[in-house]
Structure formats: structure tokens, C-alpha cells
Design a protein around this motif. Structure first.
Motif, PDB file in Angstrom:
ATOM      1  N   SER A   1      23.147 195.613  16.091  1.00 25.04           N
ATOM      2  CA  SER A   1      22.893 194.198  16.381  1.00 25.04           C
ATOM      3  C   SER A   1      24.178 193.395  16.303  1.00 25.04           C
ATOM      4  CB  SER A   1      21.877 193.627  15.373  1.00 25.04           C
ATOM      5  OG  SER A   1      20.611 194.235  15.521  1.00 25.04           O
ATOM      6  N   GLY A   2      24.285 192.388  17.155  1.00 26.52           N
ATOM      7  CA  GLY A   2      25.454 191.511  17.122  1.00 26.52           C
ATOM      8  C   GLY A   2      25.867 191.078  18.518  1.00 26.52           C
ATOM      9  N   TRP A   3      27.038 190.451  18.585  1.00 26.31           N
ATOM     10  CA  TRP A   3      27.567 189.950  19.858  1.00 26.31           C
ATOM     11  C   TRP A   3      28.501 190.980  20.496  1.00 26.31           C
ATOM     12  CZ3 TRP A   3      26.261 185.869  22.766  1.00 26.31           C
ATOM     13  CH2 TRP A   3      25.501 184.849  22.175  1.00 26.31           C
ATOM     14  N   TYR A   4      28.342 191.161  21.805  1.00 27.60           N
ATOM     15  CA  TYR A   4      29.172 192.069  22.587  1.00 27.60           C
ATOM     16  C   TYR A   4      29.817 191.296  23.740  1.00 27.60           C
ATOM     17  CZ  TYR A   4      26.936 195.938  20.107  1.00 27.60           C
ATOM     18  OH  TYR A   4      26.498 196.799  19.132  1.00 27.60           O
ATOM     19  N   ILE A   5      30.917 191.847  24.253  1.00 27.43           N
ATOM     20  CA  ILE A   5      31.633 191.229  25.379  1.00 27.43           C
ATOM     21  C   ILE A   5      31.721 192.216  26.531  1.00 27.43           C
ATOM     22  CG2 ILE A   5      33.750 190.074  26.149  1.00 27.43           C
ATOM     23  CD1 ILE A   5      32.433 188.599  23.873  1.00 27.43           C
ATOM     24  N   PHE A   6      31.212 191.794  27.694  1.00 20.81           N
ATOM     25  CA  PHE A   6      31.481 192.531  28.930  1.00 20.81           C
ATOM     26  C   PHE A   6      32.630 191.822  29.620  1.00 20.81           C
ATOM     27  CE2 PHE A   6      31.142 193.231  33.495  1.00 20.81           C
ATOM     28  CZ  PHE A   6      30.998 194.606  33.556  1.00 20.81           C
ATOM     29  N   PHE A   7      33.658 192.546  30.037  1.00 23.28           N
ATOM     30  CA  PHE A   7      34.807 191.913  30.674  1.00 23.28           C
ATOM     31  C   PHE A   7      35.211 192.635  31.941  1.00 23.28           C
ATOM     32  CE2 PHE A   7      36.313 194.729  27.282  1.00 23.28           C
ATOM     33  CZ  PHE A   7      37.190 195.563  27.936  1.00 23.28           C
ATOM     34  N   GLN A   8      35.707 191.837  32.885  1.00 23.21           N
ATOM     35  CA  GLN A   8      36.255 192.365  34.141  1.00 23.21           C
ATOM     36  C   GLN A   8      37.292 191.378  34.627  1.00 23.21           C
ATOM     37  OE1 GLN A   8      33.785 192.342  37.598  1.00 23.21           O
ATOM     38  NE2 GLN A   8      34.959 193.936  38.656  1.00 23.21           N
ATOM     39  N   GLY A   9      38.496 191.873  34.914  1.00 22.30           N
ATOM     40  CA  GLY A   9      39.582 190.956  35.285  1.00 22.30           C
ATOM     41  C   GLY A   9      39.830 189.982  34.157  1.00 22.30           C
ATOM     42  N   LYS A  10      39.865 188.692  34.490  1.00 23.70           N
ATOM     43  CA  LYS A  10      40.108 187.675  33.466  1.00 23.70           C
ATOM     44  C   LYS A  10      38.811 187.034  32.976  1.00 23.70           C
ATOM     45  CE  LYS A  10      40.809 183.757  36.612  1.00 23.70           C
ATOM     46  NZ  LYS A  10      41.721 182.654  36.983  1.00 23.70           N
ATOM     47  N   LEU A  11      37.668 187.526  33.445  1.00 24.94           N
ATOM     48  CA  LEU A  11      36.386 186.933  33.072  1.00 24.94           C
ATOM     49  C   LEU A  11      35.673 187.740  31.994  1.00 24.94           C
ATOM     50  CD1 LEU A  11      34.910 185.804  36.526  1.00 24.94           C
ATOM     51  CD2 LEU A  11      36.188 184.450  34.860  1.00 24.94           C
ATOM     52  N   ASN A  12      34.956 187.040  31.134  1.00 25.52           N
ATOM     53  CA  ASN A  12      34.154 187.625  30.065  1.00 25.52           C
ATOM     54  C   ASN A  12      32.717 187.153  30.194  1.00 25.52           C
ATOM     55  OD1 ASN A  12      36.407 187.635  27.157  1.00 25.52           O
ATOM     56  ND2 ASN A  12      36.729 188.360  29.218  1.00 25.52           N
ATOM     57  N   MET A  13      31.794 187.917  29.652  1.00 27.62           N
ATOM     58  CA  MET A  13      30.414 187.472  29.514  1.00 27.62           C
ATOM     59  C   MET A  13      29.882 187.991  28.173  1.00 27.62           C
ATOM     60  SD  MET A  13      27.803 185.785  30.286  1.00 27.62           S
ATOM     61  CE  MET A  13      28.409 185.134  31.860  1.00 27.62           C
ATOM     62  N   PRO A  14      29.627 187.090  27.218  1.00 22.15           N
ATOM     63  CA  PRO A  14      29.110 187.517  25.914  1.00 22.15           C
ATOM     64  C   PRO A  14      27.606 187.784  25.953  1.00 22.15           C
ATOM     65  CG  PRO A  14      29.500 185.154  25.924  1.00 22.15           C
ATOM     66  CD  PRO A  14      29.944 185.653  27.260  1.00 22.15           C
ATOM     67  N   ILE A  15      27.182 188.792  25.222  1.00 28.92           N
ATOM     68  CA  ILE A  15      25.775 189.201  25.145  1.00 28.92           C
ATOM     69  C   ILE A  15      25.396 189.368  23.671  1.00 28.92           C
ATOM     70  CG2 ILE A  15      24.159 191.105  25.597  1.00 28.92           C
ATOM     71  CD1 ILE A  15      24.752 189.521  28.067  1.00 28.92           C
ATOM     72  N   HIS A  16      24.222 188.827  23.295  1.00 27.58           N
ATOM     73  CA  HIS A  16      23.755 189.024  21.922  1.00 27.58           C
ATOM     74  C   HIS A  16      22.644 190.061  21.912  1.00 27.58           C
ATOM     75  CE1 HIS A  16      21.570 188.205  18.125  1.00 27.58           C
ATOM     76  NE2 HIS A  16      22.810 188.144  17.689  1.00 27.58           N
ATOM     77  N   LEU A  17      22.854 191.139  21.155  1.00 25.22           N
ATOM     78  CA  LEU A  17      21.894 192.230  21.055  1.00 25.22           C
ATOM     79  C   LEU A  17      21.206 192.192  19.690  1.00 25.22           C
ATOM     80  CD1 LEU A  17      20.575 194.945  21.898  1.00 25.22           C
ATOM     81  CD2 LEU A  17      22.650 196.094  21.028  1.00 25.22           C
ATOM     82  N   THR A  18      19.882 192.189  19.699  1.00 22.54           N
ATOM     83  CA  THR A  18      19.090 192.308  18.479  1.00 22.54           C
ATOM     84  C   THR A  18      18.381 193.658  18.503  1.00 22.54           C
ATOM     85  OG1 THR A  18      18.695 189.923  18.374  1.00 22.54           O
ATOM     86  CG2 THR A  18      17.227 191.325  17.092  1.00 22.54           C
ATOM     87  N   VAL A  19      18.662 194.498  17.521  1.00 16.18           N
ATOM     88  CA  VAL A  19      18.000 195.796  17.414  1.00 16.18           C
ATOM     89  C   VAL A  19      16.889 195.687  16.383  1.00 16.18           C
ATOM     90  CG1 VAL A  19      18.263 198.249  16.900  1.00 16.18           C
ATOM     91  CG2 VAL A  19      20.101 197.015  18.059  1.00 16.18           C
ATOM     92  N   ALA A  20      15.656 195.939  16.820  1.00 18.44           N
ATOM     93  CA  ALA A  20      14.487 195.836  15.955  1.00 18.44           C
ATOM     94  C   ALA A  20      13.952 197.220  15.605  1.00 18.44           C
ATOM     95  CB  ALA A  20      13.397 195.023  16.657  1.00 18.44           C
ATOM     96  N   VAL A  21      13.140 197.255  14.548  1.00 23.35           N
ATOM     97  CA  VAL A  21      12.457 198.496  14.196  1.00 23.35           C
ATOM     98  C   VAL A  21      11.470 198.827  15.307  1.00 23.35           C
ATOM     99  CG1 VAL A  21      10.926 199.625  12.547  1.00 23.35           C
ATOM    100  CG2 VAL A  21      12.707 198.053  11.733  1.00 23.35           C
ATOM    101  N   ASN A  22      11.468 200.075  15.748  1.00 26.28           N
ATOM    102  CA  ASN A  22      10.580 200.474  16.829  1.00 26.28           C
ATOM    103  C   ASN A  22       9.130 200.330  16.390  1.00 26.28           C
ATOM    104  OD1 ASN A  22       9.153 201.902  18.914  1.00 26.28           O
ATOM    105  ND2 ASN A  22      11.063 203.012  19.364  1.00 26.28           N
ATOM    106  N   SER A  23       8.339 199.570  17.150  1.00 27.56           N
ATOM    107  CA  SER A  23       6.945 199.298  16.770  1.00 27.56           C
ATOM    108  C   SER A  23       6.107 200.568  16.732  1.00 27.56           C
ATOM    109  CB  SER A  23       6.322 198.283  17.743  1.00 27.56           C
ATOM    110  OG  SER A  23       6.403 198.770  19.070  1.00 27.56           O
ATOM    111  N   LYS A  24       6.519 201.616  17.481  1.00 29.60           N
ATOM    112  CA  LYS A  24       5.767 202.863  17.496  1.00 29.60           C
ATOM    113  C   LYS A  24       5.908 203.631  16.194  1.00 29.60           C
ATOM    114  CE  LYS A  24       6.386 203.416  22.498  1.00 29.60           C
ATOM    115  NZ  LYS A  24       6.970 204.277  23.564  1.00 29.60           N
ATOM    116  N   THR A  25       7.001 203.392  15.469  1.00 30.14           N
ATOM    117  CA  THR A  25       7.241 204.135  14.236  1.00 30.14           C
ATOM    118  C   THR A  25       6.956 203.303  13.002  1.00 30.14           C
ATOM    119  OG1 THR A  25       9.552 203.453  14.200  1.00 30.14           O
ATOM    120  CG2 THR A  25       9.027 205.479  15.388  1.00 30.14           C
TER     121      THR A  25
END
Length: 519
Positions: free
Chosen positions: A414-438
């Protein structure tokens, strides 16, 4: 006066009275277009008012705009900005007619001292100008090379120099970066600078014959790294592309020692003159929902959400109030507003995955360059295909679409990630949850649904009142108030001290005269 001064400036290079330095005479510009002119000044001028004056003769020129002006020029003909840290102020002028117009870069020196000044000239022309460049603002990355293409209709040997150092020998090196000029194609000159360093940032002059064209170069940390500012504030590396009218979220990572401090967002190209838009301790809402801010002390990150208002590049600063005696921690980022879909975008910045599973995130791009993926705060580490124990890959098989896949997700992913290409960035926030099946439904302490995971996220979102407030007032803090009071006291006490000295002197003289008369 003007011809005599012209001779002096020609002999002395680019420098006017009191060390003001700008382009050497003429800059060619198309009528109706704008051009930016840098004016370099001495360190002693740092806190003084700068201005632009128009007219061939200094004694009769008209002041068009000042750095302390509260109003903008009519029809957007002029803008002015000051960067005290770099010792340069920049004027942007919209060419209004054909022919030569004379302007003056000037600094108010005080009542008894003539203002510092030097002149330059704009040569307006219909159609393409005699010497032009596609854009004056250039961005390069540390360790890389850049190519800047100039188009010319004039004759003469071309040259390249850094503003303030143009009188030094041209040996093919500037600030440790090697440069060359390719003149093989008629009417086109390509300046190449290799092995860029952070110190290479600044204003440069391309010249040919009597014409100049100033270029501002910003050397940024390579996009495979994130942008770390003073006191360990970390955010995206420079530009994030966003559609005008849309919103984008930007994460600002800070050190554990900043956990209980006030965080804020500042808007403006220069840190010294940026305006505070929103704070984590604010009780009022910015107009039209332009900004929001939230702080997650447990993760050591605060997030600002910005609604893009116009096309072009806007500079913002993530900042933390450090206290009265310590400069605020800060680092900058830039938003590149565009009409229609932005140059690099994603359907949503908030992504949720489950522990042990995989996720796919699709990015749509209109630009060129090698793509990359990293976790905020760890982008300087080698990109070996693993982040926080989770394997990742980037599928580039479909033109203009990149799919990032992360496998075997952990809760620590979980946390913030950066996708980058050339001089541009795009931040993404990922939340990892407990799998509901387990999930063990017999244990009441286990999370059994995604909604509970999301609702349990610890953050200190600002919940502003319904009434908007004047965001400009935010910047008036205790430091500025005390400084203002101190200056006011000096202004009051100095005249009183002078008056008291004269009064005592007069009184003593009167007493001496009275005593002599008695004798």
C-alpha cells in the motif's frame, strides 16, 4: 542620452548601471506574440522593487509594471516575476507593433541613489521573426543531453552563452556541461548541451549578428527519481499532465519529525512570492473547491487535490511549517494543463487490490519516452522489477497504452506510486486490503469487507466550513507580522532619535549662552 548610453552598453557587453544585466540590444518577436526577457541583478538588490520602463530615453520612459504592483497591465501586455534566490527578474512582453521598441530593466535603489537600469530592444515583425525558437522554457534532466532548435533569417556567426558570463571565452563548456552548435542546415541552428548538471539551470543567450534570443533552462532530477526538496519533502518529479477543469491528487512525503506540524500548498513560480492556497489547519474552504488537503501522519504523507484552471504550466509547492527560526520545508511540482485529454492520464488515481492477488493499471499516453514505475520515496533505488516484495512489469505492446501489472501483493505494498514517461509523471495511490475470500468470519476483529478497510483508513482530512475565505490572507503569518512591526518601529524611532539629539544639543547650547550672559 540614449545614443551615448547605447555606446557605453555596447562597449561593456550586457551590463548597465549598478550591475543590471540583460540581453544585448535586440530580440526579434512576431507582432502579437509574447517574449520573456531576463534581467540579472546584484545580490544587494534582492529585496528591492524591480520594474519595466518603456521608451527610448530613460529620462522620459513610462513604467509599465512593477514587482510590487497590485494590478495587472491592460490586455495582458506585460507580466513580471522576481526570483531573489537566483538574482533575476523576468519580464514578459506582448509585441504590439512592427519596428523597434526600447525597454529598460530597472531596480529602485532608494531616494538618494539613481535607480539601477539597463536597456534592451524588441524588433517587432509581421509573420515569423528573424530569429525565433519554438519555446523559451526548456527542461532537461541531470546527466542527460538536450537539443534546442533556433530558426534564423539573418546572417552572422552564431554563439551561445550563459547570462552574466557572455564576456568569458567561448570554449565549448558552460557550468561543466559541454555544448555545440550544429549549423549544417541552412537557417536552422541546433544547440546541444551534454552531461547536464543541476547547476546548469538558468538563463542562456543564443546570438547571431545583432539579434539575441534568451532561453530559460531548468535541469531537473532525472524522472527515474522523485523530487526531494529541503528538509526531506518528496513529491512527483516536476510535471503532472491534467485536463483543464479536471482534478488531480499529488502526494507529498515528509520526515517523521514533521508528523505534528502544519502542512500547506503554495501556488507560484517563485517560492518567495507564492500564495498559500490551503493548510491542514485551515477552517475555511477555497473558492469553487479548487483545492483540498489531507494529512496521514501514520504514513508520513499529505495529499493535495487541485482542480486545473487553465492551459499551460502552473508551479506549486508542498510545504511544512517548521517554526519561527527555521525556514519552512518545501519542494515544488508542476501541473501541465491542457484542453481535452491530457498527455499522460489514468482513469482513476485511487486503486484497490487484495493481498496475494494481482492488479493491472492502464495509462494512456500521447508522448514518447521510456516508461517507468516506482514507489514514492524509493525511486532512486535500482528498478529491478520488484517493489516491496511484489513483482511488477510494464506491457508496452499496444501503442499509446501502458499496462502496469503488480503480482503477489502484500499489505506493505500500500502507498503512493509514480508512473513516469519522458518528463511527465502520474501518481497512483494503491490500497491493499485483506482478501475477502480468505477472511475468517468467526473472528470479529478481522476485516470482512472492502468498505470497512476504506473507512478505517487513518487520515486527517481538512473539513472546511461552508463559507469561503480569502486565501491571500493565509500568507500573513507571525514571522511576517513581527518583521513588519520591527520595520515600523525603526521608521518611528530613527526620526525620534534624531529629533532628541538636536533637542539636547539646542538645549545645551541655550544653557551655555544663558550662563555666559550672567557672567
Amino acid at each position: 542620452m540614449a545614443p551615448f548610453l547605447g555606446i557605453i552598453v555596447t562597449l561593456c557587453g550586457l551590463t548597465g548601471t549598478h550591475g543590471i544585466t540583460t540581453v544585448s540590444e535586440e530580440v526579434s518577436v512576431e507582432v502579437g506574440a509574447t517574449v520573456s526577457i531576463p534581467c540579472l541583478y546584484e545580490p544587494s538588490h534582492k529585496n528591492l522593487v524591480k520594474y519595466l520602463c518603456k521608451g527610448m530615453d530613460w529620462s522620459s520612459c513610462s513604467v509599465e509594471i512593477e514587482t510590487n504592483s497590485k494590478s495587472s497591465s491592460p490586455e495582458g501586455l506585460y507580466t513580471i516575476s522576481d526570483d531573489p534566490d537566483q538574482g533575476v527578474f523576468t519580464v514578459t512582453i506582448k509585441s504590439q507593433k512592427e519596428g523597434t521598441q526600447t525597454y529598460w530593466c530597472a531596480v529602485e535603489m532608494g531616494f538618494w541613489t539613481p535607480d539601477a537600469k539597463t536597456y534592451f530592444q524588441l524588433l517587432g515583425s509581421k509573420g515569423k521573426s528573424s530569429l525565433y525558437v519554438d519555446q523559451q522554457e526548456i527542461t532537461g534532466f541531470a546527466g542527460d543531453s538536450i537539443n534546442i532548435r533556433f530558426y534564423s533569417k539573418t546572417h552572422g556567426k552564431p554563439g551561445w552563452c550563459e547570462l552574466g558570463h557572455c564576456k568569458e571565452p567561448q570554449d565549448g563548456f558552460i557550468e561543466g556541461s559541454q555544448y555545440s552548435i550544429d549549423a549544417r542546415k541552412q537557417g536552422v541552428f541546433v544547440v546541444t548541451m551534454k552531461d547536464l548538471e543541476m547547476e546548469s539551470s538558468g538563463w542562456y543567450i543564443f546570438f547571431q549578428g545583432k539579434l539575441n534570443m534568451p532561453i530559460h533552462l531548468t535541469v531537473a532530477v532525472n524522472p527515474t527519481t522523485t523530487n526531494t526538496g529541503t528538509h526531506g519533502i518528496t513529491t512527483v518529479s516536476e510535471e503532472v499532465s491534467v485536463e483543464v477543469g479536471a482534478t488531480v491528487s499529488i502526494p507529498c512525503l515528509y520526515e517523521p519529525s514533521h508528523k505534528n506540524l502544519v502542512k500547506y500548498l503554495c501556488n507560484g513560480w517563485a517560492w518567495s512570492s507564492c500564495s498559500v492556497e490551503i493548510k491542514t489547519n485551515s477552517k475555511c474552504s477555497p473558492p469553487e473547491g479548487l483545492y483540498t488537503i489531507s494529512d496521514d501522519p501514520d504514513q508520513g504523507v499529505f495529499t493535495v487535490t487541485i482542480k486545473s484552471q487553465k492551459e499551460g504550466t502552473q508551479t506549486y509547492w508542498c510545504a511544512v511549517e517548521m517554526g519561527f527560526w527555521t525556514p519552512d520545508a518545501k519542494t515544488y511540482f508542476q501541473l501541465l494543463g491542457s484542453k481535452g485529454n491530457s498527455s499522460l492520464y489514468v482513469d482513476q488515481q485511487e486503486i484497490t487490490g487484495f493481498a496475494g492477488d494481482s492488479i493491472n493499471i492502464s495509462f494512456v499516453s500521447k508522448i514518447h519516452g521510456k516508461p517507468g514505475w516506482c514507489k514514492l520515496g524509493h525511486c532512486k533505488e535500482p528498478q529491478d522489477g520488484f517493489i516491496e516484495g511484489s513483482q511488477y512489469s510494464i506491457d508496452t505492446s499496444k501503442q499509446g497504452v501502458f499496462v502496469v501489472t503488480m503480482k503477489d501483493l502484500d499489505m506493505e505494498s500500500s502507498g503512493w506510486y509514480i508512473f513516469f514517461q519522458g518528463k511527465l509523471n502520474m501518481p497512483i495511490h494503491l490500497t491493499v486490503a485483506v482478501n475477502s475470500k480468505t477472511t475468517n468470519t468467526t473472528n470479529s476483529t478481522m476485516v470482512s469487507s472492502l468498505s470497512e478497510v476504506v473507512s478505517d483508513k487513518k487520515s486527517t482530512d481538512v473539513e472546511p466550513d461552508n463559507e469561503p475565505c480569502n486565501v491571500a490572507s493565509y500568507s500573513i503569518d507571525l514571522k511576517n507580522l513581527l518583521m513588519l512591526l520591527g520595520k515600523s518601529l525603526i521608521i518611528i524611532l530613527v526620526p525620534l532619535l534624531i529629533w532628541w539629539t538636536f533637542y539636547r544639543h539646542a538645549k545645551s547650547k541655550h544653557a551655555a549662552m544663558t550662563t555666559s550672559e550672567l557672567h
